[in-house]
Scaffold this active site. Structure first.
Site, PDB file in Angstrom:
ATOM      1  N   CYS A  24      13.898  60.236  19.574  1.00  0.00           N
ATOM      2  CA  CYS A  24      13.953  61.519  20.591  1.00  0.00           C
ATOM      3  C   CYS A  24      13.174  62.357  19.656  1.00  0.00           C
ATOM      4  O   CYS A  24      11.862  62.296  19.807  1.00  0.00           O
ATOM      5  CB  CYS A  24      15.298  62.009  20.861  1.00  0.00           C
ATOM      6  N   HIS A  81      17.618  57.734  23.397  1.00  0.00           N
ATOM      7  CA  HIS A  81      18.716  57.409  22.331  1.00  0.00           C
ATOM      8  C   HIS A  81      19.415  56.041  22.398  1.00  0.00           C
ATOM      9  O   HIS A  81      20.287  55.999  22.933  1.00  0.00           O
ATOM     10  CB  HIS A  81      19.864  58.549  22.466  1.00  0.00           C
ATOM     11  N   GLU A  85      21.056  54.444  20.388  1.00  0.00           N
ATOM     12  CA  GLU A  85      22.497  54.583  19.573  1.00  0.00           C
ATOM     13  C   GLU A  85      23.714  54.723  20.411  1.00  0.00           C
ATOM     14  O   GLU A  85      24.688  54.161  20.380  1.00  0.00           O
ATOM     15  CB  GLU A  85      22.422  55.753  18.529  1.00  0.00           C
TER      16      GLU A  85
END
Length: 537
Positions: free
Chosen positions: A379, A509, A511
């Site tokens: 990001c 993102h 994750e």
């Protein structure tokens, strides 16, 4: 009939209510049940989206764009089931709805009060969207006795009174502090916590006791006697070296079977093969790889909770321990970076907002690029990577991001060009943010495409700025590959430097979608590159 399980906490905060709820959900799921986990937070913010990461920790984004507590990340990672906006509520959101309804006259002129109006909204949240589930697990944020939490405790008391024990179970998590000089676990704080819970009309059915050492049978019997809970339903929760050992520890303590017994449900065998595989991989992880996280919110590691977990997932995949090295980006300079990043095998720049610490972050990105160290920018990390490349590789010395409101060549620009700086206020900050899951098209034969093994993906986003496409050609002339785009090709999603060992930046993102039993492909490839770099050096 759906069964409701309420998880509350006492004595101190941060005991692991979220992990307990997530673990129980996974264990019930492993027995074939359909489970939903929800978080009820007593704070007055409508959601954590505008809260300082140092204050709250990570903002976890769901597929449908809800900005939620990091505990929802635990729920997703443990169960593999995507959370949504119906899985999280705060006091702020409750009062926002209540006051709006009051202004619209929906209360027909009656006096609006905490009981029944606030508690009714809480009950509606808990009792809604239950179709298709066997269990609804609700974690109540904070600890018993917190003034902010009283309406939530009152609401679940009323639900328990209505549903009775056939369909409602209260689990209370407490701490048994170990006093070294006395060489014993102290039970008194747990007694007071249970007493406080009973004072508001809730009697816990299962008591989960957190401790740093094993709890003896004598201590369990004493807790049972003093807290008026059968010893069978006093469950030890001993500290574990890794959070992915927690579910099996609870299973070994019989927590899942005790829940089923309480509800008079037949106890079925558990399918825990993938979790035993995780444990075996953790035990076999003897080698380690050092990853530097260039952090602007370094004071609270929970600000990067999902990033930490995603790195661990990739480590589990390769049977490697991830040795995290936290670097305060504000303190990085050209003079000290060699010392700060000595013996590092990979550099990761996570998401963030604001100008603070960007100078040091850009220095770290340059260090990774010029020394051919595996780099992963997420990001804001990708955005700063494009600025570093523009300044130091392409020669656009005044390259900036529009976010900082400074003169210069805007490599990073607003997504919504019609939104002027003066209009970005707390009131409309959500409207300027690109939130939730969006499709992304990948370019064939790129690092990203090879990692995903697909040309069409979906990833979660939380940003309001993007790469300025006017500079795409000049970047490509200097070897940068744009390997991922939004479906309308307006937003650059992924950049790569294929001539380097591994240099990737993503606007989304990744994750948030990584699981311990299904590590995210980009984190897998990043750690693979770091392992190879480690072996070469």
């Amino acid at each position: 009939m759906v069964h409701f399980i309420f998880v509350t906490g006492g004595v101190v905060s941060s005991l692991g209510k979220g992990l307990t709820a997530a673990s129980l959900a996974m264990l019930l799921q492993a027995k074939g049940f359909r489970v939903s986990v929800r978080k009820l937070d007593p704070y007055l913010n409508i959601d954590p989206g505008t809260m300082n990461p140092h204050e709250h920790g990570e903002v976890y984004v769901t597929d449908d764009g809800a900005e939620t507590d990091l505990d929802l990340g635990h729920y997703e990672r443990f169960t593999g089931v995507s959370a949504c906006k119906f899985d999280s509520i705060t006091t702020g959101a409750i009062y926002s709805k209540l006051l709006k309804d009051e202004r619209l006259g929906n209360y027909a002129g009656v006096t609006v009060q905490v009981i029944p109006h606030v508690t009714n909204i809480i009950k509606d949240f808990i009792l809604s969207n239950t179709k298709g589930f066997d269990f609804i697990i609700c974690e109540i944020g904070g600890t018993v006795g917190d003034i902010e939490g009283l309406p939530f405790f009152e609401a679940i008391r009323q639900i328990g009174n209505k549903l009775k024990s056939e369909n409602c179970l209260f689990i209370h998590l407490t701490l048994l502090p170990y006093v070294k000089t006395a060489r014993e676990l102290k039970i008194k704080p747990t007694q007071h916590s249970v007493k406080a819970l009973r004072a508001i009309g809730i009697s816990p059915n299962i008591l989960v006791c957190r401790a740093e050492r094993n709890i003896s049978k004598g201590e369990i019997d004493k807790i049972s006697l003093l807290c008026n809970i059968e010893s069978e339903y006093v469950v030890p929760a001993i500290d574990q070296k890794n959070i992915y050992l927690v579910p099996i520890a609870y299973h070994n303590s019989g927590l899942d079977n005790k829940v089923l017994k309480f509800f008079n449900i037949n106890i079925m065998p558990s399918k825990l093969d993938k979790w035993h595989d995780i444990i075996n991989r953790l035990k076999d992880s003897n080698s380690k790889v050092r990853i530097a996280i260039i952090a602007k919110y370094h004071k609270l590691k929970d600000a990067y909770k999902s990033v930490i977990e995603a790195l661990d997932h990739a480590g589990i995949y390769y049977k490697y321990k991830i040795d995290l090295v936290w670097i305060n980006a504000e303190n990085l300079t050209e003079e000290n970076i060699n010392k700060k990043l000595l013996d590092i095998d990979g550099i990761l720049v996570p998401g963030g907002f604001g100008e603070r610490a960007t100078k040091g972050t850009i220095i770290a990105i340059k260090y990774a690029r010029t020394n051919n160290i595996p780099f992963f920018g997420i990001c804001f990390g990708m955005q700063l990577a494009t600025i570093e490349i523009a300044q130091n590789l392409i020669g656009i010395k005044d390259a900036v991001t529009e976010e900082f409101k400074v003169d210069g060549t805007k490599i990073i620009e607003k997504i919504n060009k019609n939104c002027e700086d003066s209009k970005i206020t707390i009131e409309n900050v959500k409207k300027t943010m690109r939130l939730g899951s969006y499709p992304c098209s990948l370019v064939a034969s790129t690092i990203a495409a090879n990692a995903y093994k697909s040309l069409e993906i979906n990833e979660r986003h939380r940003h309001r700025y993007k790469f300025n496409n006017e500079f795409q050609n000049i970047f490509e002339k200097h070897g940068i590959v744009f390997s991922g785009f939004s479906k309308d090709e307006e937003i650059v999603e992924i950049i790569e430097l294929p001539l380097l060992r591994w240099f990737v930046g993503v606007q989304f993102h990744p994750e948030f979608k990584s699981k311990p039993f299904e590590a995210h492909p980009l984190f897998i490839q990043f750690i693979k590159a770091a392992i190879e770099y480690n072996k070469c050096n």
